[in-house]
Scaffold this motif. Structure first.
Motif, PDB file in Angstrom:
ATOM      1  N   TYR A  90       0.812  -1.218   0.000  1.00  0.00           N
ATOM      2  CA  TYR A  90       0.000   0.000   0.000  1.00  0.00           C
ATOM      3  C   TYR A  90       0.850   1.276   0.000  1.00  0.00           C
ATOM      4  CZ  TYR A  90      -3.876  -3.135   0.851  1.00  0.00           C
ATOM      5  OH  TYR A  90      -4.804  -4.143   0.722  1.00  0.00           O
ATOM      6  N   SER A  91       1.983   1.244   0.676  1.00  0.00           N
ATOM      7  CA  SER A  91       2.833   2.435   0.692  1.00  0.00           C
ATOM      8  C   SER A  91       3.407   2.715  -0.700  1.00  0.00           C
ATOM      9  CB  SER A  91       3.967   2.275   1.709  1.00  0.00           C
ATOM     10  OG  SER A  91       4.706   1.091   1.459  1.00  0.00           O
ATOM     11  N   LYS A  92       3.855   1.655  -1.381  1.00  0.00           N
ATOM     12  CA  LYS A  92       4.390   1.839  -2.732  1.00  0.00           C
ATOM     13  C   LYS A  92       3.286   2.213  -3.718  1.00  0.00           C
ATOM     14  CE  LYS A  92       8.507  -1.049  -2.302  1.00  0.00           C
ATOM     15  NZ  LYS A  92       9.282  -2.201  -2.840  1.00  0.00           N
ATOM     16  N   ASN A  93       2.108   1.636  -3.525  1.00  0.00           N
ATOM     17  CA  ASN A  93       0.979   1.997  -4.389  1.00  0.00           C
ATOM     18  C   ASN A  93       0.647   3.481  -4.265  1.00  0.00           C
ATOM     19  OD1 ASN A  93       0.800  -0.622  -5.201  1.00  0.00           O
ATOM     20  ND2 ASN A  93      -1.163  -1.059  -4.230  1.00  0.00           N
ATOM     21  N   MET A  94       0.742   3.986  -3.052  1.00  0.00           N
ATOM     22  CA  MET A  94       0.455   5.397  -2.823  1.00  0.00           C
ATOM     23  C   MET A  94       1.474   6.273  -3.551  1.00  0.00           C
ATOM     24  SD  MET A  94      -0.188   7.233   0.836  1.00  0.00           S
ATOM     25  CE  MET A  94       0.056   8.997   1.075  1.00  0.00           C
TER      26      MET A  94
ATOM     27  N   GLU B 242      -6.010   1.800   4.195  1.00  0.00           N
ATOM     28  CA  GLU B 242      -5.737   0.432   3.748  1.00  0.00           C
ATOM     29  C   GLU B 242      -4.402  -0.058   4.298  1.00  0.00           C
ATOM     30  OE1 GLU B 242      -7.608  -1.587   2.142  1.00  0.00           O
ATOM     31  OE2 GLU B 242      -9.223  -0.314   1.400  1.00  0.00           O
ATOM     32  N   ALA B 243      -3.426   0.826   4.343  1.00  0.00           N
ATOM     33  CA  ALA B 243      -2.105   0.452   4.854  1.00  0.00           C
ATOM     34  C   ALA B 243      -2.172   0.101   6.340  1.00  0.00           C
ATOM     35  CB  ALA B 243      -1.121   1.600   4.619  1.00  0.00           C
ATOM     36  N   ILE B 244      -2.903   0.902   7.106  1.00  0.00           N
ATOM     37  CA  ILE B 244      -3.032   0.641   8.546  1.00  0.00           C
ATOM     38  C   ILE B 244      -3.785  -0.665   8.792  1.00  0.00           C
ATOM     39  CG2 ILE B 244      -4.049   1.471  10.696  1.00  0.00           C
ATOM     40  CD1 ILE B 244      -3.542   4.321   9.724  1.00  0.00           C
ATOM     41  N   LEU B 245      -4.852  -0.888   8.041  1.00  0.00           N
ATOM     42  CA  LEU B 245      -5.619  -2.129   8.191  1.00  0.00           C
ATOM     43  C   LEU B 245      -4.751  -3.348   7.880  1.00  0.00           C
ATOM     44  CD1 LEU B 245      -9.036  -1.096   6.566  1.00  0.00           C
ATOM     45  CD2 LEU B 245      -8.549  -1.446   9.002  1.00  0.00           C
ATOM     46  N   HIS B 246      -3.900  -3.215   6.873  1.00  0.00           N
ATOM     47  CA  HIS B 246      -2.992  -4.315   6.523  1.00  0.00           C
ATOM     48  C   HIS B 246      -2.043  -4.608   7.683  1.00  0.00           C
ATOM     49  CE1 HIS B 246      -0.443  -6.820   3.899  1.00  0.00           C
ATOM     50  NE2 HIS B 246       0.580  -6.251   4.525  1.00  0.00           N
ATOM     51  N   ALA B 247      -1.507  -3.551   8.290  1.00  0.00           N
ATOM     52  CA  ALA B 247      -0.588  -3.736   9.416  1.00  0.00           C
ATOM     53  C   ALA B 247      -1.301  -4.379  10.601  1.00  0.00           C
ATOM     54  CB  ALA B 247       0.013  -2.391   9.816  1.00  0.00           C
ATOM     55  N   GLN B 248      -2.521  -3.943  10.869  1.00  0.00           N
ATOM     56  CA  GLN B 248      -3.283  -4.525  11.978  1.00  0.00           C
ATOM     57  C   GLN B 248      -3.578  -6.005  11.733  1.00  0.00           C
ATOM     58  OE1 GLN B 248      -6.472  -1.363  12.127  1.00  0.00           O
ATOM     59  NE2 GLN B 248      -6.177  -1.635  14.330  1.00  0.00           N
ATOM     60  N   LEU B 249      -3.922  -6.326  10.508  1.00  0.00           N
ATOM     61  CA  LEU B 249      -4.246  -7.714  10.166  1.00  0.00           C
ATOM     62  C   LEU B 249      -3.046  -8.628  10.384  1.00  0.00           C
ATOM     63  CD1 LEU B 249      -6.460  -9.566   8.961  1.00  0.00           C
ATOM     64  CD2 LEU B 249      -5.503  -9.079   6.703  1.00  0.00           C
TER      65      LEU B 249
END
Length: 235
Positions: A98-102, A216-223
């Motif tokens: 997500y960070s690279k996508n951004m 989306e990036a934060i949700l990915h990290a939480q998951l």
């Protein structure tokens, strides 16, 4: 115009943290502010990149996500521990793609806006320069003759003929006539950049999508929280 888009996008991103991630909202305010400041500076032509701005933001975000969301039991987030987590972010990539996508989503739109901003600034400088260009003596005399010669015969209401006016103006503008071709190319470039912004690289859409990319990036990290905790502990 881009400044208003930036303000709206920043406010929307702040609202994301205040509503969805309240435990870290106050601490996230500064990284969010820095992100949009960096974006603004980039558009204005500063010596930086979109990638640096975005990744610096996620470097600052990870310690907050890790200590406030993934491991909320951590109460003492020292400066050394924060820096350790910042450096760890670069190794373990907690936000996935997500960070690279951004970076990718913002790069083209912001590059086009950066080029347009610089082009408009250059155009303003050129206009200001030519606007204050000194008239030659020959030009001044020709303008006086064109304007006042009929007055000598009492013909105050008669205007000079079009052909004479054009000849006088050609003489007066001879010093800047060499800019004509370059100016036409400049206008064409502005039209191209404007069309690019209005097409697939729309600045407003790109900026307004920042909050969603961060979410989306934060949700990915939480998951992937348990795995991230184990990896950080092993560092």
């Amino acid at each position: 115009a881009f400044e208003s888009f930036l303000r709206l996008a920043e406010n929307r991103t702040r609202s994301l943290f205040e509503t969805a991630y309240r435990p870290m909202a106050k601490e996230a305010a500064e990284p969010v502010k820095e992100l949009f400041t960096d974006i603004s500076l980039y558009i204005l032509g500063a010596d930086t990149t979109v990638e640096n701005a975005v990744l610096r933001f996620f470097d600052s975000l990870f310690p907050l996500v890790y200590s406030r969301l993934i491991n909320p039991g951590i109460t003492d987030l020292s400066e050394d521990y924060t820096e350790c987590l910042r450096l760890t972010r670069q190794d373990i990539n907690p936000f996935g793609h997500y960070s690279k996508n951004m970076v990718t989503e913002l790069s083209k739109s912001l590059w086009t806006s950066r080029m347009l901003s610089q082009a408009l600034s250059l155009g303003t400088e050129v206009i200001n320069t030519t606007e204050h260009a000194a008239l030659t003596k020959e030009c001044s005399r020709a303008l006086v003759r064109m304007q006042y010669c009929p007055h000598c015969q009492g013909l105050t209401l008669i205007r000079p003929c079009v052909g004479y006016c054009l000849n006088v103006m050609r003489g007066c503008l001879a010093s800047v006539s060499e800019l004509d071709m370059q100016w036409r190319e400049y206008i064409s470039t502005l039209e191209y950049l404007t069309n690019e912004m209005a097409a697939s690289h729309d600045l407003e859409m790109a900026l307004m999508g920042i909050w969603n990319s961060i979410n989306e990036a934060i949700l990915h990290a939480q998951l992937n929280g348990p795995q991230l905790s184990a990896t950080v502990s092993a560092q």
